[in-house]
Design a protein around this motif. Structure first.
Motif, PDB file in Angstrom:
ATOM      1  N   ILE A  99       0.844  -1.196   0.000  1.00  0.00           N
ATOM      2  CA  ILE A  99       0.000   0.000   0.000  1.00  0.00           C
ATOM      3  C   ILE A  99       0.883   1.252   0.000  1.00  0.00           C
ATOM      4  O   ILE A  99       0.545   2.247  -0.656  1.00  0.00           O
ATOM      5  N   ALA A 100       2.015   1.204   0.687  1.00  0.00           N
ATOM      6  CA  ALA A 100       2.955   2.335   0.639  1.00  0.00           C
ATOM      7  C   ALA A 100       3.421   2.564  -0.798  1.00  0.00           C
ATOM      8  O   ALA A 100       3.463   3.700  -1.274  1.00  0.00           O
ATOM      9  N   GLU A 101       3.748   1.484  -1.496  1.00  0.00           N
ATOM     10  CA  GLU A 101       4.166   1.593  -2.906  1.00  0.00           C
ATOM     11  C   GLU A 101       3.050   2.198  -3.750  1.00  0.00           C
ATOM     12  O   GLU A 101       3.292   3.072  -4.587  1.00  0.00           O
ATOM     13  N   LEU A 102       1.830   1.740  -3.532  1.00  0.00           N
ATOM     14  CA  LEU A 102       0.670   2.238  -4.272  1.00  0.00           C
ATOM     15  C   LEU A 102       0.469   3.735  -4.021  1.00  0.00           C
ATOM     16  O   LEU A 102       0.272   4.510  -4.958  1.00  0.00           O
ATOM     17  N   LEU A 103       0.523   4.145  -2.768  1.00  0.00           N
ATOM     18  CA  LEU A 103       0.357   5.557  -2.435  1.00  0.00           C
ATOM     19  C   LEU A 103       1.423   6.415  -3.114  1.00  0.00           C
ATOM     20  O   LEU A 103       1.119   7.478  -3.659  1.00  0.00           O
ATOM     21  N   LEU A 104       2.653   5.950  -3.083  1.00  0.00           N
ATOM     22  CA  LEU A 104       3.740   6.703  -3.713  1.00  0.00           C
ATOM     23  C   LEU A 104       3.536   6.808  -5.229  1.00  0.00           C
ATOM     24  O   LEU A 104       3.780   7.855  -5.818  1.00  0.00           O
ATOM     25  N   ARG A 105       3.061   5.732  -5.852  1.00  0.00           N
ATOM     26  CA  ARG A 105       2.776   5.776  -7.302  1.00  0.00           C
ATOM     27  C   ARG A 105       1.667   6.769  -7.623  1.00  0.00           C
ATOM     28  O   ARG A 105       1.585   7.280  -8.729  1.00  0.00           O
ATOM     29  N   SER A 109       3.114  12.295  -0.788  1.00  0.00           N
ATOM     30  CA  SER A 109       4.338  13.009  -0.444  1.00  0.00           C
ATOM     31  C   SER A 109       5.169  12.179   0.521  1.00  0.00           C
ATOM     32  O   SER A 109       4.701  11.815   1.597  1.00  0.00           O
ATOM     33  N   VAL A 110       6.405  11.897   0.128  1.00  0.00           N
ATOM     34  CA  VAL A 110       7.294  11.101   0.956  1.00  0.00           C
ATOM     35  C   VAL A 110       7.632  11.821   2.259  1.00  0.00           C
ATOM     36  O   VAL A 110       7.973  11.194   3.254  1.00  0.00           O
ATOM     37  N   LEU A 135      12.020   1.710   1.147  1.00  0.00           N
ATOM     38  CA  LEU A 135      11.200   2.243   0.064  1.00  0.00           C
ATOM     39  C   LEU A 135      11.157   3.769   0.124  1.00  0.00           C
ATOM     40  O   LEU A 135      11.343   4.448  -0.888  1.00  0.00           O
ATOM     41  N   LEU A 136      10.933   4.317   1.295  1.00  0.00           N
ATOM     42  CA  LEU A 136      10.853   5.764   1.448  1.00  0.00           C
ATOM     43  C   LEU A 136      12.187   6.432   1.125  1.00  0.00           C
ATOM     44  O   LEU A 136      12.217   7.489   0.489  1.00  0.00           O
ATOM     45  N   LEU A 137      13.280   5.806   1.544  1.00  0.00           N
ATOM     46  CA  LEU A 137      14.601   6.350   1.211  1.00  0.00           C
ATOM     47  C   LEU A 137      14.817   6.352  -0.304  1.00  0.00           C
ATOM     48  O   LEU A 137      15.333   7.324  -0.858  1.00  0.00           O
ATOM     49  N   LYS A 138      14.406   5.274  -0.971  1.00  0.00           N
ATOM     50  CA  LYS A 138      14.532   5.211  -2.439  1.00  0.00           C
ATOM     51  C   LYS A 138      13.722   6.308  -3.127  1.00  0.00           C
ATOM     52  O   LYS A 138      14.057   6.733  -4.222  1.00  0.00           O
ATOM     53  N   HIS A 139      12.648   6.746  -2.473  1.00  0.00           N
ATOM     54  CA  HIS A 139      11.797   7.794  -3.032  1.00  0.00           C
ATOM     55  C   HIS A 139      12.201   9.185  -2.548  1.00  0.00           C
ATOM     56  O   HIS A 139      11.446  10.144  -2.713  1.00  0.00           O
ATOM     57  N   GLY A 140      13.379   9.281  -1.943  1.00  0.00           N
ATOM     58  CA  GLY A 140      13.904  10.592  -1.594  1.00  0.00           C
ATOM     59  C   GLY A 140      13.553  11.130  -0.224  1.00  0.00           C
ATOM     60  O   GLY A 140      13.733  12.326   0.031  1.00  0.00           O
ATOM     61  N   ALA A 141      13.073  10.277   0.668  1.00  0.00           N
ATOM     62  CA  ALA A 141      12.767  10.748   2.023  1.00  0.00           C
ATOM     63  C   ALA A 141      14.033  11.294   2.670  1.00  0.00           C
ATOM     64  O   ALA A 141      15.115  10.715   2.526  1.00  0.00           O
ATOM     65  N   ARG A 142      13.874  12.390   3.372  1.00  0.00           N
ATOM     66  CA  ARG A 142      15.012  13.011   4.054  1.00  0.00           C
ATOM     67  C   ARG A 142      15.359  12.205   5.298  1.00  0.00           C
ATOM     68  O   ARG A 142      14.583  12.131   6.241  1.00  0.00           O
ATOM     69  N   ILE A 143      16.530  11.629   5.304  1.00  0.00           N
ATOM     70  CA  ILE A 143      16.990  10.821   6.418  1.00  0.00           C
ATOM     71  C   ILE A 143      17.330  11.691   7.630  1.00  0.00           C
ATOM     72  O   ILE A 143      17.294  11.238   8.769  1.00  0.00           O
ATOM     73  N   ASP A 144      17.607  12.971   7.380  1.00  0.00           N
ATOM     74  CA  ASP A 144      18.032  13.885   8.447  1.00  0.00           C
ATOM     75  C   ASP A 144      16.905  14.791   8.944  1.00  0.00           C
ATOM     76  O   ASP A 144      17.155  15.712   9.735  1.00  0.00           O
ATOM     77  N   ALA A 145      15.668  14.545   8.531  1.00  0.00           N
ATOM     78  CA  ALA A 145      14.542  15.372   8.986  1.00  0.00           C
ATOM     79  C   ALA A 145      14.440  15.308  10.508  1.00  0.00           C
ATOM     80  O   ALA A 145      14.780  14.294  11.133  1.00  0.00           O
ATOM     81  N   VAL A 146      13.966  16.390  11.101  1.00  0.00           N
ATOM     82  CA  VAL A 146      13.868  16.503  12.559  1.00  0.00           C
ATOM     83  C   VAL A 146      12.427  16.867  12.914  1.00  0.00           C
ATOM     84  O   VAL A 146      11.833  17.754  12.304  1.00  0.00           O
ATOM     85  N   ASP A 147      11.875  16.186  13.920  1.00  0.00           N
ATOM     86  CA  ASP A 147      10.512  16.506  14.343  1.00  0.00           C
ATOM     87  C   ASP A 147      10.521  17.676  15.331  1.00  0.00           C
ATOM     88  O   ASP A 147      11.576  18.253  15.623  1.00  0.00           O
TER      89      ASP A 147
END
Length: 176
Positions: A99-105, A109-110, A135-147
């Motif tokens: 479902i994550a793959e489907l949503l990204l397709r 927004s990652v 999967l999220l990293l492959k789609h460009g998710a920011r690994i260094d994002a901060v909450d």
């Protein structure tokens, strides 16, 4: 109330029952019946009293085919609920890779973070969802994002004892 203040018309019992039934079909993953309603013009971006959209509920409950039907009919993959949670973040929490793959397709927004700044990647890291994290990293998710509390995916994984995602993030050079 003064005469210039518009009032909301009350929904009749039949309409309320129809709406409840519509959301029940989505929660149950009844793609066939839902598809018939969508074909008759039921709006696919309809939301309930909590702000949950049909796609939010379909994805959160793990119904791949129901999710596909809604997205192909034009459901917004990014619409947050009243708490600011997105379908992709919910799927990252639950662990539904397909479902994550489907949503990204379908344009999810990652980086679709919640009001506290937690991104889908952070949710995947926290709940040890390694495949979704990758999967999220492959789609460009920011690994260094901060909450909003200054936490990153790696610090959240460490806090939650999510060994697999913590090891992966650490191997990518991230530190807590």
């Amino acid at each position: 109330m003064n005469a210039d203040t518009p009032t909301k018309p009350a929904m009749d019992a039949e309409t309320l029952e129809f709406i409840r039934g519509l959301f029940a079909l989505v929660r149950e993953g009844d793609t066939e019946q839902l598809g018939a309603l969508v074909a008759k013009g039921v709006p696919v971006n309809f939301r309930n009293e909590k702000g949950d959209s049909l796609i939010m509920l379909a994805t959160y409950h793990g119904h791949l085919e129901t999710s596909r039907l809604l997205l192909e009919a034009g459901a917004d993959a990014n619409v947050p609920n009243d708490q600011g949670q997105t379908p992709l973040a919910g799927v990252a929490y639950k662990g539904y890779l397909e479902i994550a793959e489907l949503l990204l397709r379908h344009g999810a927004s990652v980086e679709g973070g919640s009001p506290d700044g937690k991104t889908p990647l952070m949710m995947a890291a926290m709940f040890n969802r390694l495949a979704i994290l990758e999967l999220l990293l492959k789609h460009g998710a920011r690994i260094d994002a901060v909450d909003s509390r200054g936490m990153t995916a790696v610090s959240l994984a460490k806090t939650m004892n999510a060994a697999d995602t913590l090891a992966h993030l650490t191997a990518l050079g991230q530190t807590a």
